[in-house]
Design an enzyme around this catalytic site. Structure first.
Site, PDB file in Angstrom:
ATOM      1  N   ASN A 219     -36.641  37.026  37.674  1.00 39.60           N
ATOM      2  CA  ASN A 219     -37.936  36.808  37.018  1.00 39.60           C
ATOM      3  C   ASN A 219     -38.999  37.689  37.681  1.00 39.60           C
ATOM      4  O   ASN A 219     -38.752  38.306  38.720  1.00 39.60           O
ATOM      5  CB  ASN A 219     -38.318  35.322  37.130  1.00 39.60           C
ATOM      6  CG  ASN A 219     -39.258  34.877  36.016  1.00 39.60           C
ATOM      7  OD1 ASN A 219     -39.810  35.695  35.273  1.00 39.60           O
ATOM      8  ND2 ASN A 219     -39.442  33.583  35.906  1.00 39.60           N
ATOM      9  N   PHE A 220     -40.164  37.737  37.079  1.00 40.57           N
ATOM     10  CA  PHE A 220     -41.350  38.425  37.613  1.00 40.57           C
ATOM     11  C   PHE A 220     -41.113  39.917  37.858  1.00 40.57           C
ATOM     12  O   PHE A 220     -41.606  40.473  38.835  1.00 40.57           O
ATOM     13  CB  PHE A 220     -41.854  37.727  38.896  1.00 40.57           C
ATOM     14  CG  PHE A 220     -42.200  36.280  38.666  1.00 40.57           C
ATOM     15  CD1 PHE A 220     -43.300  35.930  37.895  1.00 40.57           C
ATOM     16  CD2 PHE A 220     -41.412  35.256  39.195  1.00 40.57           C
ATOM     17  CE1 PHE A 220     -43.618  34.590  37.660  1.00 40.57           C
ATOM     18  CE2 PHE A 220     -41.716  33.922  38.965  1.00 40.57           C
ATOM     19  CZ  PHE A 220     -42.830  33.599  38.194  1.00 40.57           C
ATOM     20  N   LEU A 221     -40.343  40.553  36.974  1.00 44.77           N
ATOM     21  CA  LEU A 221     -40.203  42.009  37.033  1.00 44.77           C
ATOM     22  C   LEU A 221     -41.542  42.608  36.583  1.00 44.77           C
ATOM     23  O   LEU A 221     -42.026  42.297  35.495  1.00 44.77           O
ATOM     24  CB  LEU A 221     -39.087  42.460  36.091  1.00 44.77           C
ATOM     25  CG  LEU A 221     -38.960  43.957  35.837  1.00 44.77           C
ATOM     26  CD1 LEU A 221     -38.580  44.700  37.114  1.00 44.77           C
ATOM     27  CD2 LEU A 221     -37.910  44.232  34.747  1.00 44.77           C
ATOM     28  N   THR A 255     -34.764  35.908  31.180  1.00 46.73           N
ATOM     29  CA  THR A 255     -35.351  35.887  29.836  1.00 46.73           C
ATOM     30  C   THR A 255     -36.331  37.034  29.734  1.00 46.73           C
ATOM     31  O   THR A 255     -36.864  37.503  30.749  1.00 46.73           O
ATOM     32  CB  THR A 255     -36.108  34.572  29.568  1.00 46.73           C
ATOM     33  OG1 THR A 255     -37.068  34.391  30.611  1.00 46.73           O
ATOM     34  CG2 THR A 255     -35.193  33.368  29.494  1.00 46.73           C
ATOM     35  N   LEU A 478     -39.539  29.970  33.984  1.00 46.87           N
ATOM     36  CA  LEU A 478     -40.994  29.970  34.188  1.00 46.87           C
ATOM     37  C   LEU A 478     -41.622  31.295  33.781  1.00 46.87           C
ATOM     38  O   LEU A 478     -40.985  32.318  33.863  1.00 46.87           O
ATOM     39  CB  LEU A 478     -41.277  29.698  35.668  1.00 46.87           C
ATOM     40  CG  LEU A 478     -40.660  28.394  36.188  1.00 46.87           C
ATOM     41  CD1 LEU A 478     -40.823  28.296  37.697  1.00 46.87           C
ATOM     42  CD2 LEU A 478     -41.295  27.190  35.501  1.00 46.87           C
TER      43      LEU A 478
END
Ligand SMILES: CCCCCCCCCCCCCC(=O)SCCNC(=O)CCNC(=O)[C@H](O)C(C)(C)COP(=O)(O)OP(=O)(O)OC[C@H]1O[C@@H](n2cnc3c(N)ncnc32)[C@H](O)[C@@H]1OP(=O)(O)O
Length: 478
Positions: A219-221, A255, A478
């Site tokens: 996440n948080f790419l 995602t 998230l």
């Protein structure tokens, strides 16, 4: 900042060599299987078995059709465009299923790389940049990450809103039990030490169809706006992959709003106005034609108190009961998070003010916890609006109810989620969001959620499996 173009994709790792070998092996296996199927005579099947087989085929086709339809470009905004595999310079080299590929067998796409063959040194960055593992317990590093994301992370297709994850939220999201600091991967400008890119991984347990997996959730790419389209993202992805391999992890879940090869499922965002006037002022929503504001506001008005008997904030003593409830409820979906320990539930579900709120229903007679729900707080910055800086949004997180009868479950969910809306409104939240995953379709219309423009595609790395409809998904990211 030097904007020199760098292509970090030319180095071929042992994993890539292994992958090519594995692809050849798979091809030979598939050819053998096809030859066998065409020469052997069909076994005799009972009418019931034939019927079951037909039903399964129809179910798969319906799911595939739903995903293909949802992936059509015209109605779903630019980010939902499906590109040709040949134009995915990076993704066409990765162990992910190709668009259009028929999936017959579930399982890994490439074999695990033996530990001694995993690259030991980080991937090479352009000379102006350096890797930096972030220490999120250090307030100033946490703040650097917050600043990078708050200015450069995900926006809607029209660039009007941008996620504004708080520092406290980031710590919650990135430091679950068993987290690895080495999976908090930053890139800095060597000369100034300014943080300009990031990607993260956290350990997670999921079940996809019948396969339980301990894997990494990515996440948080994020790449700074000034460094976009320079192929930095593939280098970040390869580096977090390498660091996952070093920990013995060869599958990932993630995602993205954009369509990449290749979604397992596609979910749509739905929004329930709690503060309709502000949402219209910020252009988050628009006033339906011929509707006066007063009528619009009235439509979304809620009672000022909850109505479920026994509803109360979740407490630490509820953790074991919530874990049992949640894992049991999740057993009905095909792609779910598994909460292995009470520590997981304590971290992920228990209330943390202004990050996540959780409520349980305690039966007033038996004192047993019968249901729970949770929602997390993720405001969005309003870009370029003189009157409003932030839309206060919450997102439905995990929940569980016990009714086995579908009708009873639907009415229970409607009842409970109405209370969730009321509780969010009492916290001055402007909009309550959810995806059409889990059993959310059971209350979306009745509780006046409306469809949004945003979609969320679910992916797995190095895992081949059938596509599924969003109502089969029970992973909330998230
Ligand atoms: C075993 C362990 C495995 C672990 C790894 C598992 C995989 C994890 C995968 C990551 C899961 C992340 C989950 C999240 O965090 S999803 C959130 C993603 N972040 C944002 O949307 C924030 C705003 N955008 C940006 O910061 C940049 O636009 C990003 C960083 C997204 C791309 O930077 P940039 O715009 O400067 O592009 P480029 O020139 O460097 O690179 C272009 C290549 O990158 C492919 N691209 C574009 N967007 C995404 C995306 N969201 N996931 C994966 N790939 C993406 C693109 O198709 C192209 O490849 P190809 O089409 O040519 O092939």
């Amino acid at each position: 900042m030097d904007d020199q173009i760098y292509d970090g994709e030319s180095e071929s790792s042992p994993a890539e060599k292994l992958r090519a070998k594995q692809e050849k092996k798979n091809l030979r296996k598939a050819q053998k299987k096809a030859a066998k199927n065409s020469s052997s005579s069909a076994p005799v099947m009972s009418p019931a078995a034939k019927q079951a087989e037909l039903q399964e085929k129809v179910r798969i086709l319906v799911n595939q059709l739903a995903i293909r339809e949802a992936m059509q470009p015209s109605s779903t905004g630019n980010s939902q465009r499906v590109k040709d595999m040949s134009s995915h310079k990076f993704w066409s080299t990765q162990p992910v299923p190709k668009h259009g590929e028929t999936i017959e067998e579930e399982g890994p796409i490439e074999e695990n790389t033996p530990h001694d063959q995993i690259r030991k040194e980080p991937y090479t960055l352009p000379k102006e940049f350096e890797w930096s593992t972030l220490e999120l317990n250090d307030e100033s590093e946490l703040n650097e990450l917050y600043t990078l994301l708050t200015n450069n992370y995900v926006e809607d297709d029209d660039a009007m809103f941008r996620f504004d994850y708080s520092g406290e939220f980031l710590k919650w999201a990135l430091q679950p039990p068993g987290y690895k600091k080495t999976w908090h991967v930053g890139v800095r400008v060597s000369a100034t030490k300014r943080l300009v890119a990031f990607v993260s991984g956290i350990p997670a347990d999921i079940r996809i169809y019948n396969s339980r997996q301990h894997l990494v959730e990515i996440n948080f790419l994020c790449v700074h706006k000034k460094l976009r389209s320079k192929r930095l993202a593939p280098v970040l992805i390869k580096e977090i992959t390498r660091r996952s391999h070093l920990e013995g992890i060869f599958q990932a879940v993630y995602t993205a709003g954009v369509v990449l090869p290749r979604p397992i499922s596609k979910a749509r965002y739905f929004h329930r106005s709690l503060n309709p006037k502000k949402l219209i002022d910020t252009k988050f929503s628009s006033l339906p034609s011929n509707t006066p504001m007063t009528r619009h506001v009235k439509k979304y008005k809620l009672p000022s108190e909850t109505s479920t008997p026994g509803i109360r904030p979740m407490l630490e003593k509820d953790v074991p009961a919530v874990r049992v409830l949640l894992n049991k409820y999740m057993s009905k979906f095909n792609f779910v998070a598994v909460f292995k320990t009470d520590e997981d539930v304590k971290h992920w579900i228990l209330t943390k003010e202004n990050v996540i709120w959780s409520y349980v229903v305690e039966n007033p007679d038996t004192k047993k916890v019968t249901d729970f729900f949770s929602f997390y707080y993720l405001p969005s910055s309003v870009i370029g609006n003189p009157n409003h800086k932030t839309v206060n949004a919450v997102y439905l997180f995990y929940y569980a109810v016990q009714e086995s009868d579908e009708k009873a479950r639907k009415s229970r969910l409607q009842f409970l989620l109405k209370d969730a809306l009321i509780l969010a409104k009492l916290k001055d939240v402007d909009v309550f969001n959810c995806l059409d995953i889990l059993e959310n379709k059971m209350f979306i219309d009745e509780l006046k959620f409306g469809p949004g423009d945003g979609y969320l595609n679910y992916y797995m790395y190095n895992w081949r499996c059938r596509e599924m409809g969003s109502e089969d998904v029970g992973v909330v990211m998230l």
